[in-house]
Design a protein around this motif. Sequence first.
Motif, PDB file in Angstrom:
ATOM      1  N   MET A   1     -70.023   5.385   2.624  1.00 34.86           N
ATOM      2  CA  MET A   1     -68.713   5.302   3.278  1.00 34.86           C
ATOM      3  C   MET A   1     -67.855   6.484   2.870  1.00 34.86           C
ATOM      4  N   ASN A   2     -67.153   7.057   3.774  1.00 38.51           N
ATOM      5  CA  ASN A   2     -66.241   8.139   3.483  1.00 38.51           C
ATOM      6  C   ASN A   2     -64.879   7.552   3.135  1.00 38.51           C
ATOM      7  N   HIS A   3     -64.541   7.533   1.836  1.00 36.96           N
ATOM      8  CA  HIS A   3     -63.307   6.894   1.410  1.00 36.96           C
ATOM      9  C   HIS A   3     -62.075   7.724   1.773  1.00 36.96           C
ATOM     10  N   ARG A   4     -62.270   8.921   2.278  1.00 33.31           N
ATOM     11  CA  ARG A   4     -61.122   9.721   2.656  1.00 33.31           C
ATOM     12  C   ARG A   4     -60.659   9.392   4.063  1.00 33.31           C
ATOM     13  N   THR A   5     -61.446   8.656   4.799  1.00 38.14           N
ATOM     14  CA  THR A   5     -61.093   8.334   6.182  1.00 38.14           C
ATOM     15  C   THR A   5     -60.338   7.018   6.207  1.00 38.14           C
ATOM     16  N   HIS A   6     -59.023   7.064   6.008  1.00 40.22           N
ATOM     17  CA  HIS A   6     -58.204   5.865   5.917  1.00 40.22           C
ATOM     18  C   HIS A   6     -57.257   5.785   7.095  1.00 40.22           C
ATOM     19  N   ASN A   7     -56.925   4.557   7.449  1.00 44.53           N
ATOM     20  CA  ASN A   7     -55.952   4.331   8.510  1.00 44.53           C
ATOM     21  C   ASN A   7     -55.396   2.936   8.340  1.00 44.53           C
ATOM     22  N   ARG A   8     -54.786   2.415   9.376  1.00 42.85           N
ATOM     23  CA  ARG A   8     -54.219   1.070   9.272  1.00 42.85           C
ATOM     24  C   ARG A   8     -55.319   0.025   9.210  1.00 42.85           C
ATOM     25  N   PRO A   9     -55.079  -1.082   8.413  1.00 40.23           N
ATOM     26  CA  PRO A   9     -56.120  -2.082   8.270  1.00 40.23           C
ATOM     27  C   PRO A   9     -56.361  -2.864   9.550  1.00 40.23           C
ATOM     28  N   ALA A 193     -41.607  -1.583  -9.947  1.00 43.06           N
ATOM     29  CA  ALA A 193     -41.500  -0.610 -11.035  1.00 43.06           C
ATOM     30  C   ALA A 193     -42.376   0.599 -10.762  1.00 43.06           C
ATOM     31  N   GLU A 194     -43.563   0.369 -10.212  1.00 44.22           N
ATOM     32  CA  GLU A 194     -44.462   1.473  -9.886  1.00 44.22           C
ATOM     33  C   GLU A 194     -43.867   2.351  -8.783  1.00 44.22           C
ATOM     34  N   ILE A 195     -43.289   1.715  -7.780  1.00 42.81           N
ATOM     35  CA  ILE A 195     -42.671   2.471  -6.690  1.00 42.81           C
ATOM     36  C   ILE A 195     -41.489   3.288  -7.212  1.00 42.81           C
ATOM     37  N   LYS A 196     -40.716   2.700  -8.103  1.00 47.05           N
ATOM     38  CA  LYS A 196     -39.565   3.410  -8.668  1.00 47.05           C
ATOM     39  C   LYS A 196     -40.011   4.587  -9.512  1.00 47.05           C
ATOM     40  N   ALA A 197     -41.146   4.424 -10.203  1.00 47.43           N
ATOM     41  CA  ALA A 197     -41.646   5.501 -11.047  1.00 47.43           C
ATOM     42  C   ALA A 197     -42.233   6.642 -10.234  1.00 47.43           C
ATOM     43  N   ARG A 198     -42.762   6.337  -9.037  1.00 46.49           N
ATOM     44  CA  ARG A 198     -43.392   7.369  -8.195  1.00 46.49           C
ATOM     45  C   ARG A 198     -42.913   7.226  -6.748  1.00 46.49           C
ATOM     46  N   PRO A 199     -41.632   7.386  -6.491  1.00 49.42           N
ATOM     47  CA  PRO A 199     -41.090   7.119  -5.148  1.00 49.42           C
ATOM     48  C   PRO A 199     -41.702   7.984  -4.063  1.00 49.42           C
ATOM     49  N   GLY A 200     -42.137   9.197  -4.407  1.00 47.65           N
ATOM     50  CA  GLY A 200     -42.704  10.070  -3.400  1.00 47.65           C
ATOM     51  C   GLY A 200     -44.050   9.634  -2.880  1.00 47.65           C
ATOM     52  N   VAL A 225     -53.985  -5.553  -8.059  1.00 43.11           N
ATOM     53  CA  VAL A 225     -53.498  -5.985  -6.750  1.00 43.11           C
ATOM     54  C   VAL A 225     -53.658  -4.829  -5.766  1.00 43.11           C
ATOM     55  N   ILE A 226     -54.327  -5.103  -4.640  1.00 41.26           N
ATOM     56  CA  ILE A 226     -54.652  -4.069  -3.662  1.00 41.26           C
ATOM     57  C   ILE A 226     -53.733  -4.177  -2.451  1.00 41.26           C
ATOM     58  N   PHE A 227     -53.226  -3.035  -2.016  1.00 39.47           N
ATOM     59  CA  PHE A 227     -52.472  -2.967  -0.774  1.00 39.47           C
ATOM     60  C   PHE A 227     -53.307  -2.206   0.252  1.00 39.47           C
ATOM     61  N   GLN A 228     -53.361  -2.726   1.467  1.00 39.57           N
ATOM     62  CA  GLN A 228     -54.163  -2.099   2.507  1.00 39.57           C
ATOM     63  C   GLN A 228     -53.532  -0.771   2.927  1.00 39.57           C
ATOM     64  N   GLN A 229     -54.311   0.035   3.616  1.00 40.68           N
ATOM     65  CA  GLN A 229     -53.826   1.327   4.067  1.00 40.68           C
ATOM     66  C   GLN A 229     -52.568   1.184   4.923  1.00 40.68           C
ATOM     67  N   TYR A 230     -51.603   2.019   4.671  1.00 40.64           N
ATOM     68  CA  TYR A 230     -50.328   2.047   5.383  1.00 40.64           C
ATOM     69  C   TYR A 230     -49.460   0.808   5.124  1.00 40.64           C
ATOM     70  N   ALA A 236     -52.205   9.382   2.942  1.00 34.77           N
ATOM     71  CA  ALA A 236     -52.768  10.154   1.834  1.00 34.77           C
ATOM     72  C   ALA A 236     -52.945   9.331   0.573  1.00 34.77           C
ATOM     73  N   ALA A 237     -52.186   8.242   0.435  1.00 36.17           N
ATOM     74  CA  ALA A 237     -52.270   7.399  -0.761  1.00 36.17           C
ATOM     75  C   ALA A 237     -53.434   6.427  -0.716  1.00 36.17           C
ATOM     76  N   GLY A 238     -54.105   6.303   0.439  1.00 28.05           N
ATOM     77  CA  GLY A 238     -55.224   5.376   0.546  1.00 28.05           C
ATOM     78  C   GLY A 238     -54.775   3.935   0.420  1.00 28.05           C
ATOM     79  N   MET A 239     -55.448   3.178  -0.472  1.00 25.33           N
ATOM     80  CA  MET A 239     -55.090   1.788  -0.722  1.00 25.33           C
ATOM     81  C   MET A 239     -54.583   1.668  -2.159  1.00 25.33           C
ATOM     82  N   PRO A 240     -53.267   1.671  -2.368  1.00 29.75           N
ATOM     83  CA  PRO A 240     -52.721   1.616  -3.728  1.00 29.75           C
ATOM     84  C   PRO A 240     -53.153   0.352  -4.462  1.00 29.75           C
TER      85      PRO A 240
END
Length: 373
Positions: A1-9, A193-200, A225-230, A236-240
Amino acid sequence: MNHRTHNRPVKTMTATVLGTALLLSAAAPFAFAAETGQSSAAPVAVVAQANGAIQMTTTVIKNSTNQLETDLEIPVLKGMKDAAYQNALNANIAARAKAAADAIAKQAAAGAGSDELRPYGVTVKAELISNGSAAADGVLSLRVLTYTYTGGAHGVTLAETYNVRNEAKASPIKLKDLFGANYKSIVNRAVQAEIKARPGDFFADQFRSIADDQAFYIKNGVAYVIFQQYEIAPYAAGMPEIAVVIPDGAAVPAGAVKLPVVANGQNVKAALYAAPGGTVMAPLRTVASALGYTISYDARTHQTKATKGNDWAKISAGLNRYAFKDMASFALGAAPATKNGTLYVPLDFFAKVLHADLAYTKQAIVLTSAPAN
């Protein structure tokens, strides 16, 4: 699988389809392979697991035409203590893979003769993360990634997870089981807290709360905890993934001593070190102060006290006993220790004694004060 090919779940299966999947037999993956008429459906064994652990093989189904490319590695679990649950789980996973493949095949057939240069595609890969052995605290944790392509610059990847207690009567593990009735608040604070630490790295003001069925997996006493693409971040962040320490879980992830510390959204200048046995130690005054505590020393009792409002905890160097206010004391991974004139405590002191939320990411160790009672 090409993990760089991400889009909406893609959308998950309906409750009706999932209910039907649980009624299928353990041979569902092989029946699926027979339906496709592929010759590459033989089980492929993975590396042997530790004694008593659940093992995973895969049923491989591959096919390639001008319209559709199929590459499925459907996991088949063996060795669970609850055979009936194992059979239903295997059938459920196989049914989901079949549904994804059928849906893409139908779209590919409908799009035959179009100007699309690349064929449609579906790929399924699985990873056994926690094998249900005693060393894994009896936790089975499995992640399945389904990638689909139906045209355009890139496809869609969906992460699905399965977390189960490997017992004579197996049962699914939910975030509520790990963090209690207030699990959403605990996990939400870690995410914020993670979003606040890395807002960009995230969408601004998009995250509200984790879902009731939020995907996550368990590894070494930490829930990821996994968040789906987008879902909360750009392509570019993939699945945080946001890591939250499970109360009374195992040690922190390897390499944590090299991570910076973020407390209540602020970077903390805190040099960490590993005590004998691997316990990560953090400077008490620096980190506790960032969490809103005042640190004082009682020369009469030779104790250091952390105080915030009506909350307090006392620490005695060299004594591996910790307590919050007048509650019963307990041991952590190491006793408090003085190094270069600075008093250090185990990192999980701030979570288990001062009740801050503790999360690990690839970029930082994140501590967030719990709301005042």
